[in-house]
Design a protein around this motif. Sequence first.
Motif, PDB file in Angstrom:
ATOM      1  N   ARG A   3       0.843  -1.195   0.000  1.00 53.00           N
ATOM      2  CA  ARG A   3       0.000   0.000   0.000  1.00 53.00           C
ATOM      3  C   ARG A   3       0.877   1.245   0.000  1.00 53.00           C
ATOM      4  NH1 ARG A   3      -5.693  -0.921  -0.586  1.00 53.00           N
ATOM      5  NH2 ARG A   3      -5.911  -3.160  -0.192  1.00 53.00           N
ATOM      6  N   ASP A  12      -0.615   2.650  -5.628  1.00 56.10           N
ATOM      7  CA  ASP A  12      -1.276   3.677  -6.435  1.00 56.10           C
ATOM      8  C   ASP A  12      -0.780   3.652  -7.883  1.00 56.10           C
ATOM      9  OD1 ASP A  12      -2.574   4.418  -4.117  1.00 56.10           O
ATOM     10  OD2 ASP A  12      -1.261   6.134  -3.721  1.00 56.10           O
ATOM     11  N   GLN A  47      -2.229   0.750  -9.695  1.00 54.97           N
ATOM     12  CA  GLN A  47      -3.681   0.904  -9.856  1.00 54.97           C
ATOM     13  C   GLN A  47      -4.048   1.947 -10.908  1.00 54.97           C
ATOM     14  OE1 GLN A  47      -6.128   2.392  -6.475  1.00 54.97           O
ATOM     15  NE2 GLN A  47      -6.949   0.307  -6.415  1.00 54.97           N
ATOM     16  N   GLN A  48      -3.166   2.923 -11.147  1.00 54.04           N
ATOM     17  CA  GLN A  48      -3.512   4.028 -12.043  1.00 54.04           C
ATOM     18  C   GLN A  48      -3.879   3.577 -13.456  1.00 54.04           C
ATOM     19  OE1 GLN A  48      -3.914   7.246 -10.849  1.00 54.04           O
ATOM     20  NE2 GLN A  48      -5.000   7.362 -12.798  1.00 54.04           N
ATOM     21  N   ARG A  70      -7.400   2.343 -13.358  1.00 56.61           N
ATOM     22  CA  ARG A  70      -8.326   3.490 -13.293  1.00 56.61           C
ATOM     23  C   ARG A  70      -8.492   4.111 -14.678  1.00 56.61           C
ATOM     24  NH1 ARG A  70      -9.249   5.754  -8.207  1.00 56.61           N
ATOM     25  NH2 ARG A  70      -7.862   5.031  -6.532  1.00 56.61           N
TER      26      ARG A  70
END
Length: 267
Positions: free
Chosen positions: A35, A40, A43-44, A47
């Motif tokens: 994490r 992030d 994950q981008q 997204r």
Amino acid sequence: MSIRQTNFDLKEEIRDYWSRRSQTFDLAFGHRIPRGPEFDAWQQPIRDHLGPTPLRVLELACGTGEVTALIHDLGHDVTALDFSEAMLSVAKAKHAGKDRLRFVLADAENPMEPDACYDAIICRHLVWTLTDPAKAFGEWHRVLKPGGTLLVFDGDWAKPTRLGRAAAWLIRRIDRFCGADRHYDGAMSERHSAIMSALPFGAGLRPDDLIPQLKQAGFVDFEISSHGPIAKAQRRGANLRNKLRTLVYRRFILVAKSAGASHGGEA
């Protein structure tokens, strides 16, 4: 070490290899996704390419469920598939009690899911392991809805970049003086190399190798993006050896769309 050449025997060799690594896989740098900035960064692209609306997503070769968390946390309904029972048991324990999440024991090359039932397919570090890429890509196209998204995280694990050769040399020196990292493919590295040499993409995987086969399976609208932001996030807080590891191979993110409901069409 030799690997028997039939697809069945090779698949069993691959299954056994990953199953043996299941209990320590998350200890190897580059496999666990902590994490924070690295989470992030991974994950981008999800997204960006899947958007904010909850979708039905098939994750292929989910392993210990690290990428599963990326997808599920964005609100998507996830079917996470792997052909190693040992890997799935780790992933199930990690995600126990979550809704919108189903784990399936199945082969990523033959997922056995209904036609046109998923909005997206996501896989990380899977494509280079495929024993029959053309068959796999046809199956992936079959289970995607028309216009569905294929998102692939992978790399050329056979040929270090020019900078990567220098980084690999430094890693060997660190291993020599500090001791080898026993979780980074460790004692099974010879076995890993033997498996790799028997695979269709064993000599290297590049977008130029991949796109023609995906086109043949019916995929269109290809987009290649850099793995650089993920590698940059991985280097934050990493020791020198692991920072160097992010430089060894050329990695990429590939996105494509399913052209339609027909199987095996030309792009």
